[in-house]
Design an enzyme around this catalytic site. Sequence first.
Site, mmCIF file in Angstrom:
data_model
loop_
_atom_site.group_PDB
_atom_site.id
_atom_site.type_symbol
_atom_site.label_atom_id
_atom_site.label_comp_id
_atom_site.label_asym_id
_atom_site.label_seq_id
_atom_site.Cartn_x
_atom_site.Cartn_y
_atom_site.Cartn_z
ATOM 1 N N TYR A 38 -9.422 -10.966 -6.742
ATOM 2 C CA TYR A 38 -7.751 -10.726 -7.112
ATOM 3 C C TYR A 38 -7.810 -11.964 -7.630
ATOM 4 O O TYR A 38 -6.908 -12.296 -8.603
ATOM 5 C CB TYR A 38 -6.910 -10.720 -6.808
ATOM 6 N N LYS A 43 -2.505 -1.775 7.906
ATOM 7 C CA LYS A 43 -3.667 -1.127 8.110
ATOM 8 C C LYS A 43 -3.769 -1.012 9.849
ATOM 9 O O LYS A 43 -3.616 -2.592 10.429
ATOM 10 C CB LYS A 43 -4.791 -1.469 7.840
ATOM 11 N N ARG A 75 0.631 -1.529 0.006
ATOM 12 C CA ARG A 75 0.132 0.201 0.481
ATOM 13 C C ARG A 75 0.725 0.703 0.089
ATOM 14 O O ARG A 75 1.844 1.557 0.296
ATOM 15 C CB ARG A 75 -1.213 -0.260 1.489
ATOM 16 N N HIS A 117 -2.441 3.279 -6.484
ATOM 17 C CA HIS A 117 -3.116 1.446 -5.252
ATOM 18 C C HIS A 117 -3.019 0.380 -6.748
ATOM 19 O O HIS A 117 -2.715 -0.433 -6.240
ATOM 20 C CB HIS A 117 -4.107 2.006 -5.101
ATOM 21 N N ARG A 168 -0.647 -2.148 -6.693
ATOM 22 C CA ARG A 168 -0.651 -2.909 -6.263
ATOM 23 C C ARG A 168 -1.781 -4.040 -6.562
ATOM 24 O O ARG A 168 -1.340 -5.236 -6.422
ATOM 25 C CB ARG A 168 -1.446 -2.364 -4.084
ATOM 26 N N HIS A 202 -4.158 -8.504 4.133
ATOM 27 C CA HIS A 202 -5.875 -8.902 3.942
ATOM 28 C C HIS A 202 -6.226 -9.081 5.602
ATOM 29 O O HIS A 202 -5.648 -9.876 6.151
ATOM 30 C CB HIS A 202 -6.375 -9.239 2.921
#
Length: 331
Positions: free
Chosen positions: A311, A200, A178, A275, A278, A302
């Site tokens: 994805y 995150k 990210r 992004h 990514r 994630h």
Amino acid sequence: MGKDHIKDTNLKSEYPLRLKAFNTYMDSVKGSSENTTLSYSRDLMMFFRFLKIQRNLCDKNTHFEEINVSDIKDDFYKQVTLTEMYDFLVFSKKQLKNSSATISRKIASLRAFFSFLHRKLQVIDIDYSLDLDNPKIGKRKIKYMDLAEAQNLLDSVKSRNYTRDYCILTLFLNCGLRLAELCSIDISHIKNDTIRIIGKGDKERFVYLNESSLSAIEAYLPDRKAKLDSLSSPTEKEALFISERGNRIAKRTVQEIVEKQLRNAGISGQGLSTHKLRHTAATLLYKYGKVDILVLKEILGHENISTTQIYTHTDNDMIRNAVKVNPLNKL
């Protein structure tokens, strides 16, 4: 209250008392990312201002972003109804033209805040946000570069900070980082062939570096050292990526670097961004690396496997190859 009359203002000094407490709770207890807390707070400030208009609690001539909500007391929250919540969502969709994904986030903001008021502070007796229904969201078709476009991007890099900018693109495309994660990398985070990433919610993970990434870092480090040595008093000695002035590179600077190199490669204006790099890394890992989705989940950091599943999309080549391997193909 048209879309043009609503500006994105989110000054914490304007927050009502309970929203300030909610921010503290999200940061210190839930460990939410700064972006998540900011997005939720922005949604809630908009909701409070919307209610003030609906309840005739402000001058109708006041611009939306100038409506004062810092004076909100507990009775204001106690009087919130399910109908008012739905009215706000209808306003967001019809007046602000919000997408289903944005509406879903606003529902999440309302649920998080009113759950906090109900379960943690016991300010309200009933949490009507629990009865909100999420809109149907179509399966997202993510934007990404194919292998040839990704290689062309790397081959087209032109910059006076070539090794730095090339390294930035290489890490995006090989590690699936990210933007905030890339900017926060310190030299000390790199150990042999791994980088410690703070993702995150301050969640830590380790990303393995392939040969391309290691080579790009190795080529960049001497130039980084030369830049720091040329400055009389560099302010940032730990950051991997530094600016012209020796500061930790800013997210906006990285975005500008990516935008410039996309132009150099002749693929700008296609909705690509940091992004999307990514997205490209994840797609190439899944398509060419045959990476298991659980492994991909860990690489990308994630929390839920459902996020990673976006994805696992197919493209024409994958469909064509699937048909070719049918055992009846050779009969």
